[in-house]
Design a protein around this motif. Structure first.
Motif, PDB file in Angstrom:
ATOM      1  N   UNK A 147     -53.829 -13.571  37.617  1.00 25.54           N
ATOM      2  CA  UNK A 147     -54.702 -12.664  38.236  1.00 25.54           C
ATOM      3  C   UNK A 147     -54.429 -11.443  37.573  1.00 25.54           C
ATOM      4  N   UNK A 148     -55.604 -10.912  37.453  1.00 22.85           N
ATOM      5  CA  UNK A 148     -55.822  -9.312  36.881  1.00 22.85           C
ATOM      6  C   UNK A 148     -55.780  -8.279  38.144  1.00 22.85           C
ATOM      7  N   UNK A 149     -54.808  -7.359  37.984  1.00 27.61           N
ATOM      8  CA  UNK A 149     -54.979  -6.355  38.889  1.00 27.61           C
ATOM      9  C   UNK A 149     -56.069  -5.163  38.406  1.00 27.61           C
ATOM     10  N   UNK A 150     -56.546  -4.760  39.501  1.00 26.41           N
ATOM     11  CA  UNK A 150     -57.758  -3.637  39.315  1.00 26.41           C
ATOM     12  C   UNK A 150     -56.939  -2.292  39.355  1.00 26.41           C
ATOM     13  N   UNK A 151     -57.400  -1.279  38.559  1.00 27.87           N
ATOM     14  CA  UNK A 151     -57.115   0.203  38.615  1.00 27.87           C
ATOM     15  C   UNK A 151     -57.539   0.742  39.869  1.00 27.87           C
ATOM     16  N   UNK A 152     -56.770   1.880  39.935  1.00 30.56           N
ATOM     17  CA  UNK A 152     -56.669   2.692  41.052  1.00 30.56           C
ATOM     18  C   UNK A 152     -58.032   3.497  41.242  1.00 30.56           C
ATOM     19  N   UNK A 153     -58.710   3.613  40.406  1.00 33.29           N
ATOM     20  CA  UNK A 153     -60.172   4.052  40.170  1.00 33.29           C
ATOM     21  C   UNK A 153     -61.086   3.154  40.744  1.00 33.29           C
ATOM     22  N   UNK A 154     -60.905   1.808  40.239  1.00 33.42           N
ATOM     23  CA  UNK A 154     -61.818   0.899  40.825  1.00 33.42           C
ATOM     24  C   UNK A 154     -61.494   0.642  42.352  1.00 33.42           C
ATOM     25  N   UNK A 155     -60.147   0.764  42.861  1.00 31.00           N
ATOM     26  CA  UNK A 155     -60.243   0.823  44.256  1.00 31.00           C
ATOM     27  C   UNK A 155     -60.826   1.816  44.913  1.00 31.00           C
ATOM     28  N   UNK A 156     -60.766   3.191  44.362  1.00 28.84           N
ATOM     29  CA  UNK A 156     -61.270   4.270  44.702  1.00 28.84           C
ATOM     30  C   UNK A 156     -62.783   4.139  44.994  1.00 28.84           C
TER      31      UNK A 156
ATOM     32  N   UNK B  46     -69.101  -5.547  39.100  1.00 31.24           N
ATOM     33  CA  UNK B  46     -68.589  -6.762  38.228  1.00 31.24           C
ATOM     34  C   UNK B  46     -67.341  -7.389  38.788  1.00 31.24           C
ATOM     35  N   UNK B  47     -66.871  -7.200  40.104  1.00 31.16           N
ATOM     36  CA  UNK B  47     -65.700  -7.544  40.570  1.00 31.16           C
ATOM     37  C   UNK B  47     -65.831  -8.932  41.273  1.00 31.16           C
ATOM     38  N   UNK B  48     -64.804  -9.800  41.286  1.00 29.11           N
ATOM     39  CA  UNK B  48     -64.898 -10.754  42.423  1.00 29.11           C
ATOM     40  C   UNK B  48     -65.263 -10.636  44.017  1.00 29.11           C
ATOM     41  N   UNK B  49     -65.766 -11.362  44.792  1.00 27.07           N
ATOM     42  CA  UNK B  49     -66.088 -11.007  46.087  1.00 27.07           C
ATOM     43  C   UNK B  49     -64.624 -10.908  46.838  1.00 27.07           C
ATOM     44  N   UNK B  50     -63.705 -12.063  46.568  1.00 28.96           N
ATOM     45  CA  UNK B  50     -62.242 -12.007  47.296  1.00 28.96           C
ATOM     46  C   UNK B  50     -61.469 -10.782  46.541  1.00 28.96           C
ATOM     47  N   UNK B  51     -61.638 -10.396  45.367  1.00 32.83           N
ATOM     48  CA  UNK B  51     -60.888  -9.023  45.157  1.00 32.83           C
ATOM     49  C   UNK B  51     -61.431  -7.894  45.965  1.00 32.83           C
ATOM     50  N   UNK B  52     -63.005  -7.666  46.067  1.00 34.13           N
ATOM     51  CA  UNK B  52     -63.385  -6.449  46.734  1.00 34.13           C
ATOM     52  C   UNK B  52     -62.997  -6.588  48.464  1.00 34.13           C
ATOM     53  N   UNK B  53     -62.886  -7.876  48.794  1.00 34.33           N
ATOM     54  CA  UNK B  53     -62.670  -8.217  50.137  1.00 34.33           C
ATOM     55  C   UNK B  53     -61.097  -7.731  50.542  1.00 34.33           C
TER      56      UNK B  53
END
Length: 129
Positions: A1-10, A30-37
Motif C-alpha cells: 500500500x502506497x502512503x500519500x504525502x502530507x500535501x495530499x492530506x492537506x 485520482x486517489x482511491x475512495x478508501x484512501x480519502x475516507x
C-alpha cells in the motif's frame, strides 16, 4: 500500500472543509475512495462513515404499516401485505422484500395442516395403509 504525502492530506482536508463530498475529492485527486475516507476519518472526527449497500426500498413508516397489517390479521401472508403496501407507495416492491422484512422482525411462516380428501365413511371402506 502506497502512503500519500502530507500535501495530499492537506488538500483532502481543505476540499472536505469546503463541502466537497468524498467521491468528488477522489475523482479530482485520482486517489482511491478508501484512501480519502481513511484520511477524513483520521483527521475529522465528525466525518460520517460511508454506508455500504443500497438505500432501503421501504421507509420506516412503510415497514410499520406492513407489520401492523400482519399483526392485526388484515393481511394473512406476504402477497396480501405486498398488495396493500404497493397501493400506498409510489415505487412497487416485491413480495420477497416484504418477506425479508417479516423475517428480520422474527415473524415465522406457518404451514397449513394437510387434511385428508377422503370422507370419514369412505375411509372406513378403504382403509389407508
Amino acid at each position: 500500500m502506497r502512503s500519500i504525502s502530507s500535501s495530499q492530506k492537506e488538500t483532502i482536508l481543505s476540499m472536505a472543509s469546503n463541502g466537497l463530498p468524498a467521491c468528488h475529492i477522489t475523482s479530482n485527486l485520482g486517489l482511491g475512495k478508501s484512501t480519502v475516507s481513511r484520511v477524513l476519518q483520521d483527521f475529522l472526527l465528525d466525518h460520517p462513515i460511508p454506508s455500504a449497500g443500497h438505500p432501503t426500498k421501504l421507509s420506516s413508516t412503510d415497514q410499520h404499516c406492513i407489520l401492523l397489517q400482519i399483526a392485526s390479521g388484515k393481511a394473512s401472508n406476504t402477497v396480501q401485505a405486498t398488495t396493500h403496501i404497493n397501493s400506498i407507495i409510489p415505487n412497487a416492491v416485491s413480495s420477497q422484500t416484504v418477506k425479508n422484512l417479516l423475517k428480520q422482525h422474527s415473524f415465522k411462516a406457518v404451514t397449513k395442516k394437510k387434511s385428508h380428501y377422503l370422507r370419514q365413511c369412505t375411509r372406513s371402506i378403504w382403509p389407508l395403509h
